[in-house]
Design a protein around this motif. Structure first.
Motif, PDB file in Angstrom:
ATOM      1  N   ARG A  64       0.881   9.332   5.596  1.00 44.06           N
ATOM      2  CA  ARG A  64       0.949   9.589   4.426  1.00 44.06           C
ATOM      3  C   ARG A  64       1.287   7.925   3.794  1.00 44.06           C
ATOM      4  O   ARG A  64       0.600   7.679   2.801  1.00 44.06           O
ATOM      5  CB  ARG A  64       2.175  10.047   3.808  1.00 44.06           C
ATOM      6  N   GLN A  65       1.928   7.157   4.559  1.00 47.68           N
ATOM      7  CA  GLN A  65       2.257   5.767   4.349  1.00 47.68           C
ATOM      8  C   GLN A  65       0.904   4.921   4.237  1.00 47.68           C
ATOM      9  O   GLN A  65       0.524   4.060   3.494  1.00 47.68           O
ATOM     10  CB  GLN A  65       3.420   5.245   5.149  1.00 47.68           C
ATOM     11  N   LEU A 118      -1.178   5.887   1.242  1.00 41.44           N
ATOM     12  CA  LEU A 118      -0.682   5.092   0.193  1.00 41.44           C
ATOM     13  C   LEU A 118      -1.315   3.789   0.106  1.00 41.44           C
ATOM     14  O   LEU A 118      -1.739   3.127  -0.926  1.00 41.44           O
ATOM     15  CB  LEU A 118       0.914   5.504   0.050  1.00 41.44           C
ATOM     16  N   THR A 156      -5.115   3.436  -0.391  1.00 45.69           N
ATOM     17  CA  THR A 156      -5.317   3.852  -1.929  1.00 45.69           C
ATOM     18  C   THR A 156      -5.067   2.718  -2.779  1.00 45.69           C
ATOM     19  O   THR A 156      -5.926   2.272  -3.652  1.00 45.69           O
ATOM     20  CB  THR A 156      -4.419   4.926  -2.305  1.00 45.69           C
ATOM     21  N   GLN A 157      -3.867   2.052  -2.600  1.00 48.93           N
ATOM     22  CA  GLN A 157      -3.572   0.686  -3.292  1.00 48.93           C
ATOM     23  C   GLN A 157      -4.648  -0.388  -3.141  1.00 48.93           C
ATOM     24  O   GLN A 157      -5.174  -0.941  -3.881  1.00 48.93           O
ATOM     25  CB  GLN A 157      -2.254   0.188  -3.180  1.00 48.93           C
ATOM     26  N   ARG A 170      -7.740   0.436  -4.691  1.00 51.61           N
ATOM     27  CA  ARG A 170      -7.902   0.443  -6.196  1.00 51.61           C
ATOM     28  C   ARG A 170      -7.867  -1.243  -6.787  1.00 51.61           C
ATOM     29  O   ARG A 170      -8.055  -1.062  -7.763  1.00 51.61           O
ATOM     30  CB  ARG A 170      -6.848   1.118  -6.598  1.00 51.61           C
ATOM     31  N   SER A 171      -7.279  -1.988  -5.890  1.00 50.62           N
ATOM     32  CA  SER A 171      -7.525  -3.248  -6.512  1.00 50.62           C
ATOM     33  C   SER A 171      -8.779  -3.884  -5.991  1.00 50.62           C
ATOM     34  O   SER A 171      -8.887  -4.579  -4.985  1.00 50.62           O
ATOM     35  CB  SER A 171      -6.167  -4.193  -5.749  1.00 50.62           C
ATOM     36  N   VAL A 195       9.377  -3.985  -3.870  1.00 52.25           N
ATOM     37  CA  VAL A 195       8.848  -2.774  -3.313  1.00 52.25           C
ATOM     38  C   VAL A 195       9.608  -2.324  -2.002  1.00 52.25           C
ATOM     39  O   VAL A 195       9.907  -1.337  -1.734  1.00 52.25           O
ATOM     40  CB  VAL A 195       7.295  -2.663  -2.896  1.00 52.25           C
ATOM     41  N   GLU A 248       6.313  -2.060  -9.237  1.00 52.89           N
ATOM     42  CA  GLU A 248       5.730  -2.107  -8.158  1.00 52.89           C
ATOM     43  C   GLU A 248       4.451  -1.677  -7.541  1.00 52.89           C
ATOM     44  O   GLU A 248       3.912  -2.061  -6.793  1.00 52.89           O
ATOM     45  CB  GLU A 248       6.803  -1.978  -7.112  1.00 52.89           C
ATOM     46  N   PHE A 249       4.370  -0.279  -8.367  1.00 53.24           N
ATOM     47  CA  PHE A 249       3.074   0.152  -7.645  1.00 53.24           C
ATOM     48  C   PHE A 249       1.983   0.599  -8.719  1.00 53.24           C
ATOM     49  O   PHE A 249       1.555   1.518  -9.295  1.00 53.24           O
ATOM     50  CB  PHE A 249       3.739   1.816  -7.326  1.00 53.24           C
ATOM     51  N   GLU A 276      -1.130   0.018  -9.176  1.00 57.58           N
ATOM     52  CA  GLU A 276      -2.275   0.860  -8.806  1.00 57.58           C
ATOM     53  C   GLU A 276      -2.346   2.375  -8.654  1.00 57.58           C
ATOM     54  O   GLU A 276      -3.249   2.787  -8.752  1.00 57.58           O
ATOM     55  CB  GLU A 276      -3.258   0.260  -7.730  1.00 57.58           C
ATOM     56  N   LEU A 277      -0.887   2.860  -8.606  1.00 54.44           N
ATOM     57  CA  LEU A 277      -0.850   4.101  -8.182  1.00 54.44           C
ATOM     58  C   LEU A 277      -0.373   4.925  -9.773  1.00 54.44           C
ATOM     59  O   LEU A 277       0.310   4.075 -10.646  1.00 54.44           O
ATOM     60  CB  LEU A 277       0.340   4.338  -7.306  1.00 54.44           C
ATOM     61  N   HIS A 335       5.155  10.630  -3.504  1.00 53.19           N
ATOM     62  CA  HIS A 335       5.204   9.920  -2.161  1.00 53.19           C
ATOM     63  C   HIS A 335       6.727   9.807  -2.003  1.00 53.19           C
ATOM     64  O   HIS A 335       7.060  10.112  -0.425  1.00 53.19           O
ATOM     65  CB  HIS A 335       4.521   8.409  -2.433  1.00 53.19           C
ATOM     66  N   ARG A 350      -1.686   5.423 -14.595  1.00 55.14           N
ATOM     67  CA  ARG A 350      -1.100   4.333 -13.722  1.00 55.14           C
ATOM     68  C   ARG A 350      -0.027   3.552 -14.243  1.00 55.14           C
ATOM     69  O   ARG A 350       0.318   3.550 -15.482  1.00 55.14           O
ATOM     70  CB  ARG A 350      -2.421   3.192 -13.649  1.00 55.14           C
TER      71      ARG A 350
END
Lengths: 280, 282
Positions: A26-27, A30, A33-34, A37-38, A103, B90-91, B93-94, B102, B129
């Motif tokens: 899952r991590q 994630l 995906t991040q 997307r950048s 984060v 912090e996220f 792009e999500l 998550h 987003r």
């Protein structure tokens, strides 16, 4: 706000919590995906080695040795540098940003085991690294007729050199991320280290043409050994005589890269910071 | 039988070099109560709360949060607490839904992510987003991540900073709902009205010390404080007097004026007056 709230209770069953493998996957998803997307990081990470090899192929179109074209030599450096970019540079630049944005602090406040964060990064790095290398090789085959390794043994060597190399670079990238004090300083810390290693390890120059003291300094770090291991995969066995040691020294390649995995792991465990300095 | 106290801290101390952030804090938070830590910037609120959350190590003192020392918590401890951080997006792009889903996966007994998103008022933004959210909406996401694990104990650090008045009212209702469901809540705030509206008890912290803990209406002996009676004299001047027995004074004034007292006001010190007096004395 009319939702009925289930009362908080002291007794909890732990049955819903995903197992370690599911947590890691899952991590990893994630993180991927991040990353995907950048757009800048995708274009830079995926495109840079390809652009570099195309430039090299355009500039040097002779043969470095009988039957060995310049691109055939430099593809090894580009693959190694590409693996280093997705692991070492990527993490060394991104983790300080994530630390600065909180984060990491956010994750530490949840029941997520610490290792899951690193597992997610490793999965992301491996997937991106494989994709990027495959693209680089595909373009090279199409554009300047790169000769692929002809034996299973060479493909095997390709595999273990890449795995050991990317592992060492990932761990070192995580370790060096703790040197950056702020989000912005990550690339200032990592970029010179990466560039200097690339110039001294045989990525941009034929390694044996470098001054011998430079070769010896480069031999302390993993990139030189990744390049050398990959040369054994993409260059003929006869070329081994031109290596500094007179052979591809695969045993030593494995040893040095494994040593860097251990050093990187120890540095990570000893120095990794979950919060910024001003957070105390 | 679970302990009746969610949090017990004794002689809590933390210094950063020469600078003592927390000098001596003794604190008890009961299960099921809403406890507000009130204090000016730099008073030691955040340091105290972050020690309780397990983010910082203390230099001295004893701490128990849900029966565990936050520095060496029991395996299940983080499943039972929720933390609302002051996030800064912090996220990026999500989407809201992706982030909440998550984080739900980290908890043994997580709430339904879509329900939680609706509860914090982000249902319409579920697919957006997170970098497109406004400041207030980002704080709602922070809250969603804090409560997704259905915590027994929820920490909120200045939760309504940046909210417009309507959003604050909605947020307060959310806190009351959580409290009504049995969640113990510890919040830090600058806003006195927030502490007064939400907290069962308020702890005032100044210069690293907890100088008083009381129900908002009892803070600084507010109920015993003298009332101030003001009125206008026939010459047009405003006169005022402090009195422990304002009704008596007003009756006397009414007699003196022969009925209606011009410009009459009777006031007691507000929580803000008491609070400023308390921290001003340090």
């Amino acid at each position: 706000m009319t939702t009925t709230l289930k009362p908080a209770t002291a007794a909890r069953e732990a049955s819903h919590q995903p197992g370690p493998l599911a947590l890691a996957l899952r991590q990893g998803r994630l993180e991927l995906t991040q990353f995907l997307r950048s757009r800048e990081s995708v274009v830079f990470t995926m495109g840079f080695p390809i652009i570099m090899i195309l430039i090299f192929a355009a500039v040097f179109d002779g043969e470095i040795a009988p039957g060995v074209s310049f691109p055939q030599y430099f593809i090894t450096g580009m693959i190694a540098a590409g693996l280093m970019t997705v692991s070492f540079q990527n993490l060394g630049i991104w983790i300080p940003i994530e630390r600065d944005r909180g984060v990491l602090k956010r994750y530490r406040g949840t029941p997520m085991p610490k290792w899951v964060y690193f597992a997610g990064k490793v999965i992301m790095v491996v997937v991106v690294g494989i994709t990027e290398t495959a693209l680089l090789i595909a373009v090279s085959v199409a554009v300047f007729d790169l000769q692929l390794p002809g034996t299973a043994a060479k493909w095997l060597t390709f595999g273990w050199v890449s795995v050991l190399g990317i592992t060492a670079c990932t761990l070192c990238g995580i370790a060096i991320s703790s040197l950056a004090r702020t989000a912005r300083s990550g690339s200032a810390v990592v970029t010179p280290v990466a560039l200097i290693l690339q110039f001294t390890s045989g990525v941009f120059f034929v390694f044996t043409q470098l001054p011998s003291w430079m070769q010896q300094v480069a031999a302390l770090f993993p990139l030189k050994w990744m390049c050398q291991g990959l040369r054994s995969v993409f260059l003929p066995d006869t070329f081994a005589g031109q290596e500094p040691g007179g052979s591809y020294e695969l045993g030593r390649v494995a040893l040095v890269l494994a040593a860097w995995c251990v050093i990187g792991l120890l540095l990570c465990l000893g120095t990794f910071r979950w919060t910024t300095r001003r957070d105390g | 039988m679970e302990n009746e106290l969610a949090i017990v801290a004794r002689g809590l101390r933390k210094a950063y070099g020469e600078n003592t952030a927390v000098a001596e804090v003794d604190l008890e938070v009961r299960r099921g109560e809403v406890f507000a830590l009130l204090g000016p910037n730099g008073a030691g609120k955040t340091t105290t709360v972050e020690i309780l959350e397990g983010y910082r190590r203390r230099d001295a003192g004893e701490v128990s949060v849900l029966g565990s020392d936050p520095a060496t918590p029991a395996a299940n401890w983080r499943n039972r607490i929720g933390i609302v951080l002051q996030g800064v997006g912090e996220f990026d792009e999500l989407s809201v839904s992706e982030v909440v889903h998550h984080f739900a996966g980290f908890y043994a007994d997580a709430d339904d992510p879509e329900k939680v998103i609706a509860r914090v008022g982000l249902a319409g933004k579920s697919r957006a987003r997170t970098h497109t959210l406004s400041g207030g909406q980002k704080r709602r996401l922070d809250v969603a991540l804090g409560i997704i694990g259905r915590p027994e104990l929820l920490f909120l650090d200045e939760p309504t900073t940046g909210f417009d008045p309507e959003a604050r009212r909605e947020f307060w209702q959310l806190i009351r709902d959580l409290a009504a469901a049995g969640t113990t809540i510890v919040l830090t705030t600058h806003y006195l009205d927030e502490a007064e509206a939400l907290a069962d008890r308020v702890g005032v912290i100044a210069s690293g010390r907890l100088i008083e803990v009381a129900a908002p209406e009892h803070l600084g002996n507010r109920q015993q404080a003298h009332a101030t009676v003001s009125w206008r004299t026939p010459e047009g001047l405003t006169e005022s007097a402090e009195s422990a027995t304002p009704t008596e004074l007003v009756t006397e004034l009414a007699a003196r004026f022969g009925g209606e007292v011009p410009g009459l006001t009777v006031t007691r010190p507000t929580l803000e007056d008491i609070y400023l007096q308390m921290i001003g004395h340090r």
